[in-house]
Design a protein around this motif. Structure first.
Motif, short mmCIF file in Angstrom:
data_model
loop_
_atom_site.label_atom_id
_atom_site.label_comp_id
_atom_site.label_asym_id
_atom_site.label_seq_id
_atom_site.Cartn_x
_atom_site.Cartn_y
_atom_site.Cartn_z
N LYS A 29 131.40 22.67 20.11
CA LYS A 29 131.11 21.39 20.75
C LYS A 29 130.06 21.54 21.84
CE LYS A 29 135.48 20.73 21.67
NZ LYS A 29 136.74 20.15 22.17
N PHE A 30 130.07 22.67 22.53
CA PHE A 30 129.08 22.95 23.58
C PHE A 30 128.94 21.77 24.55
CE2 PHE A 30 127.83 25.58 19.92
CZ PHE A 30 127.88 26.84 20.51
N ASP A 31 130.09 21.18 24.91
CA ASP A 31 130.05 20.04 25.82
C ASP A 31 129.78 20.48 27.25
OD1 ASP A 31 132.45 21.35 25.55
OD2 ASP A 31 133.70 19.58 25.82
N GLY A 32 129.99 21.74 27.55
CA GLY A 32 129.61 22.30 28.84
C GLY A 32 129.32 23.77 28.61
N LYS A 91 132.34 11.41 30.32
CA LYS A 91 131.39 11.99 31.27
C LYS A 91 131.05 13.43 30.83
CE LYS A 91 130.93 8.64 34.28
NZ LYS A 91 129.62 8.00 34.54
N GLN A 92 129.77 13.75 30.88
CA GLN A 92 129.28 15.01 30.35
C GLN A 92 128.91 16.00 31.45
OE1 GLN A 92 125.96 13.15 28.37
NE2 GLN A 92 126.99 13.15 26.39
N PRO A 99 120.82 9.92 38.54
CA PRO A 99 121.51 10.79 37.59
C PRO A 99 121.55 10.14 36.21
CG PRO A 99 123.07 9.76 39.10
CD PRO A 99 121.70 9.44 39.61
N PRO A 100 121.41 10.94 35.15
CA PRO A 100 121.46 10.38 33.80
C PRO A 100 122.77 9.64 33.54
CG PRO A 100 120.73 12.67 33.76
CD PRO A 100 121.22 12.39 35.15
N VAL A 101 122.71 8.60 32.74
CA VAL A 101 123.91 7.86 32.36
C VAL A 101 124.87 8.82 31.65
CG1 VAL A 101 124.82 6.00 30.95
CG2 VAL A 101 122.65 5.71 32.15
N GLY A 102 126.12 8.82 32.06
CA GLY A 102 127.11 9.68 31.43
C GLY A 102 127.26 11.04 32.07
N LYS A 103 126.42 11.36 33.07
CA LYS A 103 126.51 12.66 33.74
C LYS A 103 127.72 12.71 34.67
CE LYS A 103 124.93 16.68 35.32
NZ LYS A 103 124.74 17.89 34.51
N LEU A 104 128.51 13.76 34.57
CA LEU A 104 129.64 13.94 35.47
C LEU A 104 129.13 14.35 36.85
CD1 LEU A 104 132.73 14.13 35.91
CD2 LEU A 104 132.54 16.56 35.32
N LEU A 105 129.49 13.57 37.86
CA LEU A 105 129.06 13.85 39.23
C LEU A 105 130.25 14.33 40.05
CD1 LEU A 105 126.78 10.77 39.95
CD2 LEU A 105 126.05 13.08 39.30
#
Length: 300
Positions: free
Chosen positions: A22-25, A66-67, A210-216
């Motif tokens: 998945k390489f989600d992180g 959130k990514q 910050p990009p849409v969907g970015k985890l902050l």
């Protein structure tokens, strides 16, 4: 790096070493997996990452998640690592229903010329997730590809996972997130024009959205590093809505860069977070804000 996003682009000519995930992180576990396929380049194989777009988590949950790494951030990271081919396999109702045997034989071996496949022992793919390490073992003997199965990476007695990284980011535990990722947690974006208040009070900053969907992480002030045109600078970054001077609720990433005075509007920069310093605060006036920013600059 070649990027494949459509089914009709899957047919390639070179033999490949493929990492499935998945390489989600892109954390320590992912990096261990990727090292195995990168090592195969010395035998003439193309290092190939096979992932899904959207992520299985987002597709099956049915709403955005959130990514840790946005799509562009993942592409940049893979390219920097030396990956030759990135497959962003389109995940939809039809492709998700692909029988796992067809997935391996047709897509991985026939279309992508897999000579070597690396995956975690918890790998899952194909219709209803029936594809697993045991199916891969059996099909490797049948189809003649080499299989490398990798156990979970552990840190401080616990499994390294994207969920664990997310929890650390959400709690503002940036140094721990760095240990799990094996690199700084960063935010990329294009420098935008702001209200230019920083210039007015003698503390100029650069602003990105910050990009849409970015985890902050939690809103507040962080010590940071800023990458501009390949050069690294020290910075102080505020993440949040700037409540003292703004009422529009727009979340921004605003950075004061030490010993820097160049025009970077329109450039893509990377802000690497190092450590949480203080939460976001609202001040009664700009003078109080300036005084606090001067303290933050000295602290960071």
């Amino acid at each position: 790096m070649q990027i494949i996003t459509r089914l009709d682009e899957l047919n390639i000519n070179d033999k490949t070493a493929i990492a499935i995930g998945k390489f989600d992180g892109i954390h320590l576990g992912h990096k261990k997996l990727l090292k195995y396929i990168l090592d195969q380049k010395q035998d003439g194989l193309k290092a190939t990452v096979f992932t899904f777009e959207p992520s299985p988590e987002e597709f099956f949950v049915g709403h955005p998640v959130k990514q840790l790494f946005t799509r562009n951030e993942k592409r940049n990271a893979f390219e920097e690592m030396g990956i030759d081919i990135l497959v962003e396999f389109p995940l939809n109702a039809q492709t998700a229903a692909t029988p796992p045997e067809v997935f391996v034989k047709t897509i991985l071996v026939e279309d992508l010329k897999a000579d070597y496949i690396a995956a975690g022992t918890d790998v899952s793919f194909g219709n209803k997730g029936r594809g697993d390490q045991y199916l891969l073992r059996n099909m490797s003997k049948e189809l003649g590809f080499e299989l490398c199965l990798i156990d979970k990476v552990m840190l401080d007695g616990q499994e390294v996972s994207s969920t664990r990284v997310r929890n650390q980011i959400a709690d503002g535990e940036i140094p721990m997130a760095k240990r799990l990722l094996g690199s700084d947690y960063s935010i990329m974006g294009i420098v935008e024009h702001g209200k230019h208040l920083g210039h007015t009070i003698g503390i100029p900053t650069v602003n990105i959205l910050p990009p849409v969907g970015k985890l902050l992480p939690p809103f507040g002030v962080y010590s940071s590093l800023v990458i501009i045109d390949g050069q690294t600078y020290k910075g102080m970054t505020n993440i949040g809505r700037k409540p003292t001077v703004s009422n529009d609720n727009q979340v921004g990433v605003e950075t004061y860069i030490y010993d820097f005075d160049e025009d970077v509007y329109g450039k893509t920069i990377e802000v690497r977070l190092l450590e949480f310093r203080r939460p976001e605060m609202k001040f009664d006036n700009v003078e109080q804000l300036k005084a606090q920013m001067e303290k933050d600059i000295a602290m960071c």
